[in-house]
Design a protein around this motif. Structure first.
Motif, mmCIF file in Angstrom:
data_model
loop_
_atom_site.group_PDB
_atom_site.id
_atom_site.type_symbol
_atom_site.label_atom_id
_atom_site.label_comp_id
_atom_site.label_asym_id
_atom_site.label_seq_id
_atom_site.Cartn_x
_atom_site.Cartn_y
_atom_site.Cartn_z
ATOM 1 N N TYR A 133 0.835 -1.206 0.000
ATOM 2 C CA TYR A 133 0.000 0.000 0.000
ATOM 3 C C TYR A 133 0.872 1.258 0.000
ATOM 4 O O TYR A 133 0.621 2.210 -0.761
ATOM 5 C CB TYR A 133 -0.917 -0.022 1.218
ATOM 6 C CG TYR A 133 -1.841 1.166 1.325
ATOM 7 C CD1 TYR A 133 -3.096 1.142 0.712
ATOM 8 C CD2 TYR A 133 -1.485 2.302 2.051
ATOM 9 C CE1 TYR A 133 -3.957 2.220 0.812
ATOM 10 C CE2 TYR A 133 -2.341 3.385 2.150
ATOM 11 C CZ TYR A 133 -3.568 3.345 1.524
ATOM 12 O OH TYR A 133 -4.414 4.421 1.625
ATOM 13 N N GLN A 134 1.871 1.273 0.851
ATOM 14 C CA GLN A 134 2.748 2.439 0.943
ATOM 15 C C GLN A 134 3.593 2.622 -0.310
ATOM 16 O O GLN A 134 4.058 3.732 -0.590
ATOM 17 C CB GLN A 134 3.642 2.312 2.179
ATOM 18 C CG GLN A 134 2.862 2.441 3.481
ATOM 19 C CD GLN A 134 3.691 2.164 4.709
ATOM 20 O OE1 GLN A 134 4.722 1.484 4.650
ATOM 21 N NE2 GLN A 134 3.257 2.670 5.855
ATOM 22 N N SER A 135 3.779 1.543 -1.079
ATOM 23 C CA SER A 135 4.479 1.637 -2.362
ATOM 24 C C SER A 135 3.513 1.978 -3.498
ATOM 25 O O SER A 135 3.899 1.952 -4.675
ATOM 26 C CB SER A 135 5.178 0.301 -2.674
ATOM 27 O OG SER A 135 6.135 -0.007 -1.687
ATOM 28 N N ARG A 136 2.260 2.283 -3.137
ATOM 29 C CA ARG A 136 1.203 2.641 -4.080
ATOM 30 C C ARG A 136 0.844 1.490 -5.029
ATOM 31 O O ARG A 136 0.321 1.718 -6.112
ATOM 32 C CB ARG A 136 1.579 3.902 -4.877
ATOM 33 C CG ARG A 136 1.778 5.123 -3.989
ATOM 34 C CD ARG A 136 2.000 6.374 -4.800
ATOM 35 N NE ARG A 136 2.167 7.540 -3.934
ATOM 36 C CZ ARG A 136 2.344 8.787 -4.370
ATOM 37 N NH1 ARG A 136 2.391 9.022 -5.666
ATOM 38 N NH2 ARG A 136 2.487 9.772 -3.513
ATOM 39 N N LYS A 137 1.087 0.289 -4.586
ATOM 40 C CA LYS A 137 0.678 -0.890 -5.340
ATOM 41 C C LYS A 137 -0.685 -1.332 -4.803
ATOM 42 O O LYS A 137 -0.839 -2.384 -4.186
ATOM 43 C CB LYS A 137 1.718 -1.995 -5.207
ATOM 44 C CG LYS A 137 3.089 -1.615 -5.776
ATOM 45 C CD LYS A 137 4.104 -2.743 -5.568
ATOM 46 C CE LYS A 137 5.464 -2.364 -6.119
ATOM 47 N NZ LYS A 137 6.479 -3.436 -5.905
ATOM 48 N N TYR A 138 -1.676 -0.480 -5.051
ATOM 49 C CA TYR A 138 -2.964 -0.661 -4.404
ATOM 50 C C TYR A 138 -3.676 -1.940 -4.839
ATOM 51 O O TYR A 138 -4.269 -2.633 -4.010
ATOM 52 C CB TYR A 138 -3.850 0.557 -4.684
ATOM 53 C CG TYR A 138 -3.245 1.862 -4.206
ATOM 54 C CD1 TYR A 138 -2.932 2.044 -2.866
ATOM 55 C CD2 TYR A 138 -2.969 2.889 -5.102
ATOM 56 C CE1 TYR A 138 -2.370 3.227 -2.416
ATOM 57 C CE2 TYR A 138 -2.408 4.078 -4.663
ATOM 58 C CZ TYR A 138 -2.101 4.252 -3.328
ATOM 59 O OH TYR A 138 -1.529 5.419 -2.900
ATOM 60 N N TYR B 86 -8.005 -0.501 5.128
ATOM 61 C CA TYR B 86 -7.033 -0.331 4.050
ATOM 62 C C TYR B 86 -7.519 -0.926 2.731
ATOM 63 O O TYR B 86 -7.112 -0.465 1.655
ATOM 64 C CB TYR B 86 -5.683 -0.909 4.461
ATOM 65 C CG TYR B 86 -4.898 0.044 5.324
ATOM 66 C CD1 TYR B 86 -4.089 1.018 4.751
ATOM 67 C CD2 TYR B 86 -4.980 -0.001 6.717
ATOM 68 C CE1 TYR B 86 -3.367 1.911 5.530
ATOM 69 C CE2 TYR B 86 -4.260 0.877 7.509
ATOM 70 C CZ TYR B 86 -3.460 1.834 6.907
ATOM 71 O OH TYR B 86 -2.759 2.718 7.691
ATOM 72 N N ASN C 149 -9.553 1.941 1.419
ATOM 73 C CA ASN C 149 -8.686 3.017 0.935
ATOM 74 C C ASN C 149 -8.003 2.636 -0.381
ATOM 75 O O ASN C 149 -7.779 3.488 -1.248
ATOM 76 C CB ASN C 149 -7.639 3.359 1.990
ATOM 77 C CG ASN C 149 -8.221 4.133 3.159
ATOM 78 O OD1 ASN C 149 -9.286 4.737 3.035
ATOM 79 N ND2 ASN C 149 -7.551 4.101 4.291
ATOM 80 N N SER C 150 -7.650 1.362 -0.519
ATOM 81 C CA SER C 150 -7.015 0.898 -1.756
ATOM 82 C C SER C 150 -7.976 1.029 -2.938
ATOM 83 O O SER C 150 -7.596 1.529 -4.010
ATOM 84 C CB SER C 150 -6.555 -0.554 -1.608
ATOM 85 O OG SER C 150 -5.557 -0.665 -0.606
ATOM 86 N N ASN D 72 -8.353 4.648 -3.829
ATOM 87 C CA ASN D 72 -7.207 5.210 -4.550
ATOM 88 C C ASN D 72 -7.143 4.800 -6.014
ATOM 89 O O ASN D 72 -6.505 5.495 -6.822
ATOM 90 C CB ASN D 72 -5.909 4.812 -3.844
ATOM 91 C CG ASN D 72 -5.684 5.595 -2.562
ATOM 92 O OD1 ASN D 72 -6.017 6.765 -2.476
ATOM 93 N ND2 ASN D 72 -5.145 4.944 -1.544
#
Length: 227
Positions: free
Chosen positions: A76-81, A106, A109-110, A113
């Protein structure tokens, strides 16, 4: 002259004392109710073993959930949603763990996003159901659900969520006021929007929100002059 103590007779000395009588009665009870006592002791041992086993299970369960959550969060923090979504769903499988509820948050949120708002709604609601009243988690859940509803043009529901989030003393009170004001605008409630923006400005008087308030107040004045 000191008074003489009461003399104890030999008969009294031969009589059993309280401790002896109580011990004999207890022994008699155990002898007569041996099966019942043993069953009670066995039951207590079983209960203690169950409690100990449950605590061991929960500790292992929570440790596994923590490991899975950390992996999902790194994605998630690497934007690999999209890659993170199924990993957060695995976290939810550890339903006795405190990380299960965060898995719903999360996941929502994913989806948010990547713009899949309809899919974000269900996990957001599940996270909301898992939170206690007047907690920071509750406020976060309300903000998440309201944000999804706002983006879906469901502002009537979103205003109520933002209002509830605003009443909780937490880090997102100001954001809740802004959300409530935006949705009030979308619903055509200009005066309600102005009121919410003014509440926001009480905490942040230097905000550019003052410009929006001035625009809305001018709009209300213009509407009044045309009547």
């Amino acid at each position: 002259m000191a008074a003489a103590g009461k003399r104890i007779t030999r008969k009294q000395l031969r009589q059993p004392d309280w401790f002896q009588i109580t011990t004999e009665k207890a022994f008699d009870f155990l002898t007569q109710h041996r099966a019942m006592v043993l069953a009670g002791v066995a039951g207590l041992v079983v209960i203690l073993l169950i409690i100990a086993g449950w605590q061991i299970f929960k500790a292992r369960h929570n440790a596994a959930a923590s490991k899975q959550f950390d992996f999902a969060l790194s994605l998630y923090q690497s934007r690999k949603y999209r890659e993170a979504i199924p990993e957060f769903q695995k976290v939810q499988g550890y339903r006795w763990s405190r990380y299960a509820a965060l898995g719903y948050l999360y996941e929502a949120n994913s989806y948010f996003n990547v713009g899949e708002l309809e899919k974000a709604a269900a996990p957001a609601q599940r996270f909301l159901s898992a939170t206690g009243p007047d907690t920071l988690y509750r406020q976060i859940a309300l903000m998440t659900v309201a944000s999804v509803e706002e983006r879906q043009s469901q502002c009537k529901q979103a205003v109520a969520r933002y209002g509830e989030a605003e009443r909780i003393k937490g880090a997102f009170q100001q954001e809740a006021r802004l959300g409530k004001a935006r949705c009030a605008e979308q619903l055509g409630d200009i005066r309600g929007a102005i009121a919410s923006y003014r509440e926001y400005l009480q905490e942040d008087a230097e905000s550019t929100v003052t410009l929006r308030v001035a625009e809305l107040e001018a709009k209300v004045s213009g509407q009044g002059s045309t009547k």
